[in-house]
Design an enzyme around this catalytic site. Structure first.
Site, PDB file in Angstrom:
ATOM      1  N   LYS A 142       0.821  -1.209   0.000  1.00  0.00           N
ATOM      2  CA  LYS A 142       0.000   0.000   0.000  1.00  0.00           C
ATOM      3  C   LYS A 142       0.855   1.258   0.000  1.00  0.00           C
ATOM      4  CE  LYS A 142      -3.046  -2.549   3.076  1.00  0.00           C
ATOM      5  NZ  LYS A 142      -3.420  -2.702   4.491  1.00  0.00           N
ATOM      6  N   GLY A 143       2.141   1.079   0.296  1.00  0.00           N
ATOM      7  CA  GLY A 143       3.012   2.225   0.555  1.00  0.00           C
ATOM      8  C   GLY A 143       3.160   3.196  -0.596  1.00  0.00           C
ATOM      9  N   ASP A 165       7.594   3.004  -2.331  1.00  0.00           N
ATOM     10  CA  ASP A 165       7.766   4.042  -1.313  1.00  0.00           C
ATOM     11  C   ASP A 165       9.223   4.143  -0.855  1.00  0.00           C
ATOM     12  OD1 ASP A 165       7.693   1.569  -0.021  1.00  0.00           O
ATOM     13  OD2 ASP A 165       6.177   2.142   1.452  1.00  0.00           O
ATOM     14  N   ASP A 193      14.831  -0.674   0.804  1.00  0.00           N
ATOM     15  CA  ASP A 193      15.622  -0.909   2.011  1.00  0.00           C
ATOM     16  C   ASP A 193      16.618  -2.042   1.738  1.00  0.00           C
ATOM     17  OD1 ASP A 193      16.511  -1.018   4.619  1.00  0.00           O
ATOM     18  OD2 ASP A 193      14.728  -1.964   5.422  1.00  0.00           O
ATOM     19  N   LYS A 197      17.101   3.828   1.102  1.00  0.00           N
ATOM     20  CA  LYS A 197      17.858   3.646   2.352  1.00  0.00           C
ATOM     21  C   LYS A 197      19.025   2.720   2.040  1.00  0.00           C
ATOM     22  CE  LYS A 197      15.116   2.866   6.202  1.00  0.00           C
ATOM     23  NZ  LYS A 197      14.511   1.918   7.171  1.00  0.00           N
ATOM     24  N   PHE A 209      13.969   4.268  11.087  1.00  0.00           N
ATOM     25  CA  PHE A 209      12.616   3.865  10.694  1.00  0.00           C
ATOM     26  C   PHE A 209      11.779   5.115  10.435  1.00  0.00           C
ATOM     27  CE2 PHE A 209       8.437   2.080  10.748  1.00  0.00           C
ATOM     28  CZ  PHE A 209       8.646   0.909  10.032  1.00  0.00           C
ATOM     29  N   VAL A 210      11.361   5.260   9.190  1.00  0.00           N
ATOM     30  CA  VAL A 210      10.600   6.450   8.798  1.00  0.00           C
ATOM     31  C   VAL A 210       9.154   6.080   8.462  1.00  0.00           C
ATOM     32  CG1 VAL A 210      12.594   7.768   8.004  1.00  0.00           C
ATOM     33  CG2 VAL A 210      11.428   6.262   6.392  1.00  0.00           C
TER      34      VAL A 210
HETATM   35  P1  IMP Z   1      12.949  -4.192   0.894  1.00  0.00           P
HETATM   36  O1  IMP Z   1      13.745  -3.246   0.047  1.00  0.00           O
HETATM   37  O2  IMP Z   1      12.700  -5.509   0.215  1.00  0.00           O
HETATM   38  O3  IMP Z   1      13.540  -4.361   2.265  1.00  0.00           O
HETATM   39  O4  IMP Z   1      11.480  -3.668   1.092  1.00  0.00           O
HETATM   40  C1  IMP Z   1      11.138  -2.351   1.276  1.00  0.00           C
HETATM   41  C2  IMP Z   1       9.838  -2.365   2.029  1.00  0.00           C
HETATM   42  O5  IMP Z   1      10.122  -2.472   3.441  1.00  0.00           O
HETATM   43  C3  IMP Z   1       9.085  -1.051   1.853  1.00  0.00           C
HETATM   44  O6  IMP Z   1       8.158  -1.102   0.792  1.00  0.00           O
HETATM   45  C4  IMP Z   1       8.418  -0.881   3.187  1.00  0.00           C
HETATM   46  O7  IMP Z   1       7.184  -1.551   3.206  1.00  0.00           O
HETATM   47  C5  IMP Z   1       9.348  -1.567   4.175  1.00  0.00           C
HETATM   48  N1  IMP Z   1      10.239  -0.600   4.856  1.00  0.00           N
HETATM   49  C6  IMP Z   1      11.585  -0.544   4.795  1.00  0.00           C
HETATM   50  N2  IMP Z   1      12.075   0.464   5.540  1.00  0.00           N
HETATM   51  C7  IMP Z   1      11.002   1.089   6.078  1.00  0.00           C
HETATM   52  C8  IMP Z   1      10.848   2.235   6.952  1.00  0.00           C
HETATM   53  O8  IMP Z   1      11.802   2.903   7.385  1.00  0.00           O
HETATM   54  N3  IMP Z   1       9.566   2.564   7.277  1.00  0.00           N
HETATM   55  C9  IMP Z   1       8.482   1.880   6.821  1.00  0.00           C
HETATM   56  N4  IMP Z   1       8.590   0.825   6.013  1.00  0.00           N
HETATM   57  C10 IMP Z   1       9.831   0.411   5.645  1.00  0.00           C
END
Ligand code: IMP
Length: 177
Positions: free
Chosen positions: A42-43, A97, A100, A128, A149-150
């Site tokens: 949903k982000g 959104d 990470d 990030k 954490f944002v």
């Molecule tokens: P990744 O890159 O596979 O770790 O996934 C990224 C997802 O992790 C994003 O779409 C968010 O749902 C979640 N996420 C990672 N860091 C944050 C944060 O700082 N705040 C909120 N959600 C986060």
């Protein structure tokens, strides 16, 4: 809600201006291309809805809800809501959104290429890089944020804070309760 925020990193006005800046780059790169913008729910919602209004090109939109298995570096993907559109032969721009660990997008890009997309790129509001586990570099990045954490502007903690109009750092006491 605002009381749970330690500091505001990016204001609403800055986000809107960034959407315009990113949209200009996207317009330039996708002229004369069959563009489909795919949002990861949903982000993505607030960011994608703002961004597409700044892109002055014919385009279509669709959404997916995905999550990757925790602990998997290969990035096995669980699709909770799939696309309505067929993306074969289309130029896909995934809208996210925040990047990470990079797992979700590494897997998503592979999945959409397997479906026959002509190209697959990523636009993310936030990056990030300190959180990376798999190497992944999005084509379009709004803002690089520190390894904190944002929340806000689509980003949640326990499904809350998505409706904040800015990006802020969540107070540790909220998630360490
Ligand atoms: P990744 O890159 O596979 O770790 O996934 C990224 C997802 O992790 C994003 O779409 C968010 O749902 C979640 N996420 C990672 N860091 C944050 C944060 O700082 N705040 C909120 N959600 C986060």
């Amino acid at each position: 809600m605002n009381n749970d925020i330690l500091e505001i990193l990016i204001t609403h006005e800055e986000i809107i201006n960034k959407c315009d800046e990113l949209a200009k780059e996207i317009e330039n790169d996708y002229k004369d291309k069959d563009l489909v913008v795919i949002g990861l729910l949903k982000g993505c919602a607030p960011f994608m809805m703002e961004l597409i209004q700044h892109i002055n090109l014919p385009l279509t939109i669709d959404f997916m809800t995905v999550s990757s298995y925790v602990g998997s570096t290969s990035g096995s993907l669980v699709i909770k809501k799939d696309l309505d559109l067929d993306v074969s032969g289309k130029h896909v721009l995934i809208c996210e959104d925040i990047v990470d660990t990079g797992r979700t997008l590494t897997t998503m890009v592979g999945d959409l290429k397997e479906r026959g997309a002509s190209s697959v790129e990523v636009v993310t509001l936030l990056d990030k890089p300190e959180g990376r586990i798999v190497p992944f570099v999005p084509q379009y990045i709004g803002y690089v944020v520190p390894n904190k954490f944002v929340v806000g502007y689509g980003l949640d903690y326990n499904e809350v804070y998505r409706n904040l109009p800015y990006i802020g750092v969540l107070k540790k006491e909220i998630y360490e309760k």
